[in-house]
Design a protein around this motif. Structure first.
Motif, PDB file in Angstrom:
ATOM      1  N   THR A  32       0.835  -1.210   0.000  1.00  0.00           N
ATOM      2  CA  THR A  32       0.000   0.000   0.000  1.00  0.00           C
ATOM      3  C   THR A  32       0.863   1.250   0.000  1.00  0.00           C
ATOM      4  OG1 THR A  32      -1.731  -1.176   1.235  1.00  0.00           O
ATOM      5  CG2 THR A  32      -1.859   1.225   1.185  1.00  0.00           C
ATOM      6  N   TYR A  36       0.909   4.044  -3.133  1.00  0.00           N
ATOM      7  CA  TYR A  36       0.551   5.456  -3.004  1.00  0.00           C
ATOM      8  C   TYR A  36       1.768   6.370  -2.909  1.00  0.00           C
ATOM      9  CZ  TYR A  36      -4.246   4.009  -2.802  1.00  0.00           C
ATOM     10  OH  TYR A  36      -5.464   3.476  -3.148  1.00  0.00           O
ATOM     11  N   VAL A  39       1.549   7.844  -6.205  1.00  0.00           N
ATOM     12  CA  VAL A  39       0.380   8.694  -6.468  1.00  0.00           C
ATOM     13  C   VAL A  39       0.648  10.059  -5.846  1.00  0.00           C
ATOM     14  CG1 VAL A  39      -2.102   9.012  -6.113  1.00  0.00           C
ATOM     15  CG2 VAL A  39      -1.167   6.703  -6.453  1.00  0.00           C
ATOM     16  N   SER A  94       3.988  12.594  -2.435  1.00  0.00           N
ATOM     17  CA  SER A  94       2.947  11.598  -2.715  1.00  0.00           C
ATOM     18  C   SER A  94       1.903  11.557  -1.608  1.00  0.00           C
ATOM     19  CB  SER A  94       3.583  10.220  -2.857  1.00  0.00           C
ATOM     20  OG  SER A  94       4.112   9.796  -1.610  1.00  0.00           O
ATOM     21  N   GLU A 192      -8.764  12.645  -2.400  1.00  0.00           N
ATOM     22  CA  GLU A 192      -7.534  12.005  -1.918  1.00  0.00           C
ATOM     23  C   GLU A 192      -7.674  11.471  -0.497  1.00  0.00           C
ATOM     24  OE1 GLU A 192      -4.100  14.496  -4.375  1.00  0.00           O
ATOM     25  OE2 GLU A 192      -4.992  15.364  -2.569  1.00  0.00           O
ATOM     26  N   TYR A 195      -7.665   7.723  -0.265  1.00  0.00           N
ATOM     27  CA  TYR A 195      -6.356   7.130  -0.518  1.00  0.00           C
ATOM     28  C   TYR A 195      -5.469   7.239   0.715  1.00  0.00           C
ATOM     29  CZ  TYR A 195      -7.981   7.735  -5.335  1.00  0.00           C
ATOM     30  OH  TYR A 195      -8.721   7.713  -6.489  1.00  0.00           O
TER      31      TYR A 195
END
Length: 230
Positions: A32, A36, A39, A94, A192, A195
């Protein structure tokens, strides 16, 4: 006396679910975080910038931020009031970077507010450092020499279990504070948020696994102790 089969201790079965959970938790947090880490946050803030902003907004300008080595080594040191962030988090922009940074700031806010579970856990640290290292010495002597020493070892080990259990509300609360701070201060977008929550939920699972392992080990030791008394 508890039955053993060809040298196999059947109480070891109690540890299997906790061990599987621990493996899953470690895999989950790594995958995980790595996902991310790729991202990027739309706001473009680094983890260090996010941490500094939230600290200042909460009146914690006396808390310093330092770069530390390692990966996923981020932590807040309440003794020196220093937030230490790994390179990926400190410099990263990120979702994973800002989420982890905000989580560690959550601990700093807890410390500043004297959040009881954190204070209680911090007070346990010196006791647990001694009891956890001594517990297995007494447990082994209890098996090899005399049963009463086993009971002392279990009592000492109970301190380590208590520490793991108390850690759960501390970590969950820090993650909740992190999400609130990130959204309230517009450091991440509403989209977001989910996330960020995935990153922090995965990290929290490692603490759940640690607590489960400690509890099952304690249950196992109690069973073995009681079997020696029969």
């Amino acid at each position: 006396m508890y039955p053993y089969y060809y040298g196999f201790d059947p109480t070891m079965i109690l540890l299997i679910p906790a061990m599987l959970l621990a493996v899953y938790a470690q895999t989950k947090v790594k995958t995980t975080f790595n996902k991310y880490l790729r991202v990027y946050s739309q706001k473009g803030y680094t983890g260090a910038q996010v941490a500094r902003y939230i600290l200042d907004k909460n009146g914690l300008r006396n808390v310093d931020i330092e770069l530390t080595g390692g990966r996923l080594s981020d932590h807040y040191d309440p003794r020196s009031k220093v937030l230490r962030l790994s390179n990926d988090v400190y410099h990263g922009t990120s979702i994973a970077s800002v989420s982890v940074a905000a989580h560690e700031v959550g601990h700093a806010i807890q410390h500043g507010e004297e959040y009881f579970p954190l204070t209680f856990r911090n007070n346990l640290v010196p006791i647990v450092n001694i009891s956890s290292s001594m517990s297995w010495i007494f447990i082994m002597l209890g098996f090899l020499v005399t049963p009463p020493l086993l009971k002392i070892g279990i009592l000492l080990f109970s301190g380590a279990v208590l520490f793991q259990v108390v850690t759960l509300p501390v970590e969950f609360n820090a993650s909740s504070r992190a999400i609130d701070q990130l959204v309230t201060n517009s450091l991440i977008t509403t989209e977001e948020r989910k996330y960020s929550k995935k990153v922090l939920d995965a990290a929290a699972l490692t603490y759940v696994a640690a607590a489960a392992s400690a509890i099952m080990q304690l249950i196992r030791l109690v069973i073995l102790s009681n079997s020696r008394d029969d």
